[in-house]
Design a protein around this motif. Structure first.
Motif, PDB file in Angstrom:
ATOM      1  N   VAL A 137     -13.175   8.562  -4.842  1.00 16.36           N
ATOM      2  CA  VAL A 137     -12.773   7.301  -4.220  1.00 16.36           C
ATOM      3  C   VAL A 137     -13.373   7.205  -2.826  1.00 16.36           C
ATOM      4  O   VAL A 137     -13.686   8.207  -2.183  1.00 16.36           O
ATOM      5  N   VAL A 138     -13.506   5.960  -2.377  1.00 11.75           N
ATOM      6  CA  VAL A 138     -13.878   5.658  -0.996  1.00 11.75           C
ATOM      7  C   VAL A 138     -12.839   4.672  -0.479  1.00 11.75           C
ATOM      8  O   VAL A 138     -12.475   3.724  -1.170  1.00 11.75           O
ATOM      9  N   ALA A 139     -12.337   4.905   0.722  1.00  7.37           N
ATOM     10  CA  ALA A 139     -11.337   4.012   1.308  1.00  7.37           C
ATOM     11  C   ALA A 139     -11.521   3.971   2.817  1.00  7.37           C
ATOM     12  O   ALA A 139     -12.127   4.857   3.410  1.00  7.37           O
ATOM     13  N   GLY A 140     -11.004   2.914   3.437  1.00 10.73           N
ATOM     14  CA  GLY A 140     -11.043   2.795   4.879  1.00 10.73           C
ATOM     15  C   GLY A 140      -9.990   3.672   5.534  1.00 10.73           C
ATOM     16  O   GLY A 140      -9.013   4.085   4.894  1.00 10.73           O
ATOM     17  N   GLU A 141     -10.160   3.949   6.810  1.00 11.48           N
ATOM     18  CA  GLU A 141      -9.243   4.851   7.509  1.00 11.48           C
ATOM     19  C   GLU A 141      -7.826   4.282   7.611  1.00 11.48           C
ATOM     20  O   GLU A 141      -6.863   5.026   7.812  1.00 11.48           O
ATOM     21  N   ASN A 142      -7.669   2.966   7.473  1.00 15.50           N
ATOM     22  CA  ASN A 142      -6.344   2.354   7.546  1.00 15.50           C
ATOM     23  C   ASN A 142      -5.757   2.063   6.172  1.00 15.50           C
ATOM     24  O   ASN A 142      -4.740   1.370   6.069  1.00 15.50           O
ATOM     25  N   TYR A 143      -6.353   2.597   5.129  1.00 10.91           N
ATOM     26  CA  TYR A 143      -5.907   2.308   3.775  1.00 10.91           C
ATOM     27  C   TYR A 143      -4.523   2.891   3.512  1.00 10.91           C
ATOM     28  O   TYR A 143      -4.236   4.030   3.858  1.00 10.91           O
ATOM     29  N   ARG A 144      -3.648   2.075   2.915  1.00 16.29           N
ATOM     30  CA  ARG A 144      -2.313   2.501   2.521  1.00 16.29           C
ATOM     31  C   ARG A 144      -2.148   2.280   1.024  1.00 16.29           C
ATOM     32  O   ARG A 144      -2.687   1.326   0.477  1.00 16.29           O
ATOM     33  N   PHE A 145      -1.387   3.147   0.373  1.00  9.31           N
ATOM     34  CA  PHE A 145      -1.224   3.024  -1.067  1.00  9.31           C
ATOM     35  C   PHE A 145       0.100   3.640  -1.479  1.00  9.31           C
ATOM     36  O   PHE A 145       0.772   4.321  -0.688  1.00  9.31           O
ATOM     37  N   GLY A 146       0.489   3.407  -2.736  1.00 15.63           N
ATOM     38  CA  GLY A 146       1.759   3.912  -3.221  1.00 15.63           C
ATOM     39  C   GLY A 146       2.898   2.965  -2.891  1.00 15.63           C
ATOM     40  O   GLY A 146       2.731   1.993  -2.144  1.00 15.63           O
ATOM     41  N   TYR A 147       4.071   3.228  -3.463  1.00 14.66           N
ATOM     42  CA  TYR A 147       5.217   2.356  -3.277  1.00 14.66           C
ATOM     43  C   TYR A 147       5.547   2.175  -1.797  1.00 14.66           C
ATOM     44  O   TYR A 147       5.629   3.130  -1.041  1.00 14.66           O
ATOM     45  N   LYS A 148       5.688   0.916  -1.386  1.00 10.67           N
ATOM     46  CA  LYS A 148       5.938   0.532   0.003  1.00 10.67           C
ATOM     47  C   LYS A 148       4.883   1.087   0.950  1.00 10.67           C
ATOM     48  O   LYS A 148       5.173   1.408   2.106  1.00 10.67           O
TER      49      LYS A 148
END
Length: 373
Positions: free
Chosen positions: A206-217
């Motif tokens: 995966v590639v994501a930005g440094e501010n990426y949030r994931f998962g419940y809430k």
């Protein structure tokens, strides 16, 4: 248009001398398939990828590595087990087949990708460096979370064209985009989400930005993504935000647009700039001209060099009401330069060359595109 609806409305043109029409609207047919690519054209099916050798935190300008990010634990609603029948049987990708193998062995960039701006392009570029690049977009968040409906920045039917323009940044490979229905993954913990990426989609990384949030809430952050990917044998590249170097230098599109704004390029900044008609700023954030897509079902009635389109024909977000010079009109191909006046009810397009409005240019036209700037 029905709130949150995805079907575009098909409308008719009128001349500036004709009375206001009653719009005849119906679901627009899917856009016609793109013809086969010519030799040497960008590839839609990129070569096989290779596995990352390590997890890295990438600085897009200096290539620095970093491993010291704060982690967060899941909280809130009790976790939902992956053994839950409803979660297991649901396909994760809503626009992929039964086997869910569209992103097999690929590198997926994670995000919402509303604007497809230069920060999103940066993620795709880094994905292409290590394998087959894909965008995994989450859709339906507004409906599930009760957010106010907003028209998309990029028309759904125009997204493939934008991604095609990214090929020179992605090793001459066109990133492909697939969608995840937010309602199906909303209650997954960060661990469950990464596990589904690994076991259901069988990706390589995966590639994501440094501010990426994931998962419940949004309980997981970039550091937890890296940790979980290591656990499940995936590679994770975290990319530093692309900063807005043009902030504060344009016509009223203020730098800070929400509490999470730290000066990075964002879809919120694009929306703000469009809402005040700051086309130059929009172009810098997007890395291209903004295209407004209009749906039509009948040949336009022209009056001299003008065609007038009801605002109900718009598929995506327009700039603010006003007068715009140096625009370009497209009907699948290039029609020519134009001036555009947008008011509360209509979009008035004045072509600089009357021959551009030849009936031959509007045979069986279903959509028009206006590029601003």
């Amino acid at each position: 248009m029905e709130r949150g609806g995805t079907a575009a409305l098909a409308c008719t043109f009128r001349s500036s001398s004709s009375p206001s029409p009653v719009s005849h609207c119906s679901p627009l047919l899917r856009p016609r398939r793109r013809p086969p690519a010519a030799a040497g054209a960008p590839h839609f099916l990129p070569p096989a990828g290779r596995r990352f050798s390590q997890n890295r935190f990438l600085d897009t300008s200096k290539g620095l590595k970093r491993h010291s990010l704060t982690t967060f634990s899941p909280f809130g609603r009790p976790s939902v087990s992956l053994n839950d029948a409803d979660l297991v049987k649901d396909k994760m990708l809503i626009d992929c087949g039964e086997e869910q193998d569209c992103v097999l062995d690929g590198i997926v960039a994670l995000g919402k990708f509303d604007a497809l701006h230069i920060g999103h392009r940066e993620l795709a570029m880094h994905a292409s460096k290590s394998g087959n690049p894909f965008l995994l977009s989450f859709v339906g968040m507004a409906e599930v979370l009760g957010w106010e409906y907003r028209p998309p920045i990029v028309a759904h039917c125009d997204r493939k064209r934008v991604l095609l323009s990214w090929a020179p940044y992605c090793r001459n490979v066109v990133p492909l985009e697939y969608q995840v229905e937010f309602a199906k993954v909303r209650y997954l913990t960060p661990r469950q989400f990464v596990e589904r990426l690994s076991t259901d989609l069988r990706i390589k990384g995966v590639v994501a930005g440094e501010n990426y949030r994931f998962g419940y809430k949004a309980s997981g952050d970039a550091a937890e993504l890296v940790k979980l990917c290591e656990e499940f044998g995936l590679s994770a590249f975290i990319v530093r935000s692309v900063m807005d170097t043009a902030k504060g230098s344009y016509n009223g599109a203020t730098p800070a647009v929400n509490s999470s704004d730290k000066g990075q390029v964002s879809s919120s900044r694009v929306r703000k700039a469009l809402s005040v008609g700051d086309i130059e700023y929009v172009s810098k954030l997007l890395g291209r001209k903004h295209r407004l897509v209009l749906t039509v079902t009948e040949c336009p009635i022209k009056e001299r060099k003008n065609i007038i389109v009801p605002k109900s024909c718009m598929v995506n977000m327009p700039p603010a009401d006003g007068f715009y010079e140096n625009c370009e009109l497209f009907n699948g191909g290039y029609l020519g330069l134009c001036r555009v006046a947008i008011n509360a009810e209509t979009i008035d397009i004045e072509m600089k060359d009357e021959s551009s409005l030849s009936p031959d240019n509007f045979q069986e036209v279903k959509q028009l595109g206006i590029e601003f700037g």
